[in-house]
Design a protein around this motif. Structure first.
Motif, short mmCIF file in Angstrom:
data_model
loop_
_atom_site.label_atom_id
_atom_site.label_comp_id
_atom_site.label_asym_id
_atom_site.label_seq_id
_atom_site.Cartn_x
_atom_site.Cartn_y
_atom_site.Cartn_z
N SER A 138 22.03 -56.05 -72.27
CA SER A 138 22.02 -55.72 -70.85
C SER A 138 23.39 -55.85 -70.20
N LEU A 139 24.36 -56.42 -70.93
CA LEU A 139 25.70 -56.60 -70.37
C LEU A 139 26.55 -55.35 -70.53
N GLN A 333 36.48 -44.30 -72.85
CA GLN A 333 36.95 -44.78 -71.56
C GLN A 333 36.82 -46.30 -71.51
N PRO A 334 37.93 -47.03 -71.59
CA PRO A 334 37.87 -48.49 -71.47
C PRO A 334 37.95 -48.92 -70.02
N SER A 375 27.65 -57.76 -60.56
CA SER A 375 26.93 -58.27 -61.72
C SER A 375 27.52 -57.68 -62.99
N PRO A 376 27.62 -58.48 -64.07
CA PRO A 376 28.09 -57.95 -65.34
C PRO A 376 27.00 -57.21 -66.12
N HIS A 377 25.80 -57.12 -65.54
CA HIS A 377 24.67 -56.50 -66.23
C HIS A 377 24.49 -55.04 -65.83
N THR A 378 24.31 -54.19 -66.81
CA THR A 378 24.07 -52.77 -66.53
C THR A 378 22.71 -52.55 -65.89
N THR A 379 21.81 -53.53 -66.02
CA THR A 379 20.44 -53.39 -65.51
C THR A 379 20.27 -54.01 -64.13
N MET A 396 31.30 -47.63 -62.66
CA MET A 396 32.42 -47.42 -63.58
C MET A 396 32.29 -48.33 -64.80
N ALA A 397 31.97 -49.59 -64.55
CA ALA A 397 31.83 -50.54 -65.65
C ALA A 397 30.62 -50.23 -66.50
N VAL A 398 29.53 -49.84 -65.86
CA VAL A 398 28.30 -49.51 -66.59
C VAL A 398 28.54 -48.34 -67.54
N GLU A 399 29.29 -47.35 -67.09
CA GLU A 399 29.48 -46.13 -67.87
C GLU A 399 30.66 -46.22 -68.84
N ALA A 400 31.50 -47.25 -68.73
CA ALA A 400 32.66 -47.37 -69.61
C ALA A 400 32.20 -47.58 -71.05
N ASP A 401 33.03 -47.16 -71.99
CA ASP A 401 32.70 -47.34 -73.40
C ASP A 401 32.95 -48.76 -73.86
#
Length: 460
Positions: A138-139, A333-334, A375-379, A396-401
């Motif tokens: 989830s992160l 994408q980092p 939040s660091p969680h994608t959820t 941006m963070a959720v979609e980054a590789d």
């Protein structure tokens, strides 16, 4: 001061686990099918006493929002949480742990302190009480690696910062019809050239001045380029000194920043302006009726430095896009960031339960709604963020590789907040080349006991 019974009971097993880690390399396999807790054999946690102490660095409004985010949990669980704010957290936590007076949980603003305590067996590995696989799934990808020491993770994120954000004045962009979604560094350079051609104004807003900390903005720029030009594996080798600081790839990253910052007409105020402009004021000229610059790369916290009228109408006044990837570099994408990491010093049912909540997607709703927290969680429920700008940055963070922690916060203090800062100032003021800067920083990297032993063995 006398150590708590919970600390005394876990100290010996933790040291034993650390010693075993030295021998076996890695007791936790992050890719194992069973990511459940308790893999290292600390056994069942002792029963909690209903009280959990937490030590952290943030205070004021942030402390209030942190406590507000715990209210529902404490009411339902019956666990009383006592948060103590200490602006000298980095030193205080070390002193208290060494004295046997550790809090149950510490909230570390940088992973370096976690590594030091993990090496000494003073902190509990998270796989003892958390489901590693569930947490990792989830992160934001790569975030959990920020607290990995000798193959095992010793802390989990409870707050995220996103640094790879490019800010621009929305209305000026819309009126000019400029590209607000460059996908590569080459397209970003083309955008900057277009802005200068259309307006005769320097496109970039960059400020480094931060009193004794001047130089940290420059380290962020180098980290951005290291990730994009060479990818996360090389980035990790660099920040953990598996390759020397004066490796040609590091030099190339410093030079890539220099190509942007020292190009004639590319930055408001030029090289002198970069060093003399307070970092918090870097973008202020972009909000003038006739903007003095248009682009700023800075973290999500930058909104707190914008003029009040801009903050009040953030979505209308400001646009953002992610600092883009390199077309011939890392194939993805980092994103560069940071955050607070929760680490446990006690092994009991109450502390474990608080750790599970702090590091879950359910934590932080009230803080998110108040602003200034990601939040660091994608959820995490993004609707709880107060505006579209914040939601966009979180996305941006959720979609980054891949996510990577600010490298200077991971490096030894002598480098990360010492020679790296001063070295970048020397590069920016023109007194050193990129090669000379990298060599000077490499010469300042502290020699570990293992490295000294290796050198002594080679000399014999």
């Amino acid at each position: 001061m006398v150590a708590s019974s919970r600390w005394r009971r876990v100290a010996v097993p933790a040291v034993t686990a650390a010693a075993a880690l030295t021998l076996t390399g890695c007791l936790q396999n992050p890719d194992a099918s069973g990511g459940s807790a308790g893999q290292a054999g600390l056994g069942e946690p002792e029963e909690g006493d209903g009280q959990v102490t937490i030590l952290g660095a943030f205070g004021g409004d942030e402390e209030a929002q942190f406590n507000a985010s715990l209210e529902e949990f404490t009411a339902e669980s019956g666990i009383a949480v006592n948060y103590v704010s200490d602006q000298d957290f980095t030193n205080t936590i070390q002193v208290r742990v060494n004295a046997g007076d550790a809090p149950d949980i510490g909230l570390f603003p940088q992973p370096g302190g976690v590594f030091n305590m993990a090496a000494d067996g003073q902190v509990i590995p998270i796989d003892e009480f958390l489901d590693y696989d569930a947490l990792n799934s989830s992160l934001v990808p790569g975030f959990l690696d920020s607290a990995r020491f000798e193959g095992r993770v010793y802390a989990a994120p409870m707050r995220m910062a996103v640094k790879s954000v490019v800010w621009y004045p929305r209305q000026a962009f819309e009126e000019a019809g400029w590209d607000a979604e460059p996908e590569t560094l080459a397209e970003l350079d083309a955008l900057a050239e277009q802005i200068e051609a259309d307006t005769g104004t320097p496109p970039w807003c960059i400020g480094w001045q931060s009193d004794q900390a001047t130089g940290w903005v420059g380290t962020d720029w180098v980290e951005e380029y290291m990730l994009r030009l060479h990818g996360p594996d090389v980035y990790d080798d660099w920040i953990f000194h598996r390759i020397p600081f004066d490796d040609e790839r590091v030099v190339a990253a410093i030079e890539a920043y220099g190509d942007l910052a020292n190009k004639d007409g590319n930055v408001l105020g030029g090289s002198t302006g970069i060093l003399n402009t307070p970092f918090a004021d870097a973008m202020t000229p972009a909000f003038d009726d006739e903007p003095g610059c248009y682009l700023m790369r800075q973290g999500n916290f930058a909104t707190g430095f914008f003029p009040a009228e801009i903050q009040e109408n953030l979505d209308e006044e400001i646009g953002t896009f992610i600092f883009p990837r390199a077309e011939d570099g890392y194939d993805g994408q980092p994103i560069l960031g940071g955050g607070d990491l929760a680490a446990s010093f006690s092994y009991d049912t109450d502390t474990n339960e608080v750790m599970r909540f702090l590091t879950s997607p359910e934590f932080g709703g009230p803080w998110a709604e108040a602003g200034g927290w990601l939040s660091p969680h994608t959820t995490f429920d993004a609707e709880r963020y107060p505006d579209e700008t914040t939601r966009g940055i979180a996305q941006m963070a959720v979609e980054a590789d891949v996510f990577r922690y600010d490298g200077s916060d991971v490096m030894p203090r002598e480098v990360g907040s010492g020679s790296f800062w001063t070295g970048m100032v020397n590069f920016q003021n023109g007194s050193q080349t990129a090669q000379e800067t990298a060599e000077a920083i490499e010469s300042n990297w502290p020699v570990t006991d293992d490295a000294a032993a290796d050198e002594e063995g080679q000399d014999q």
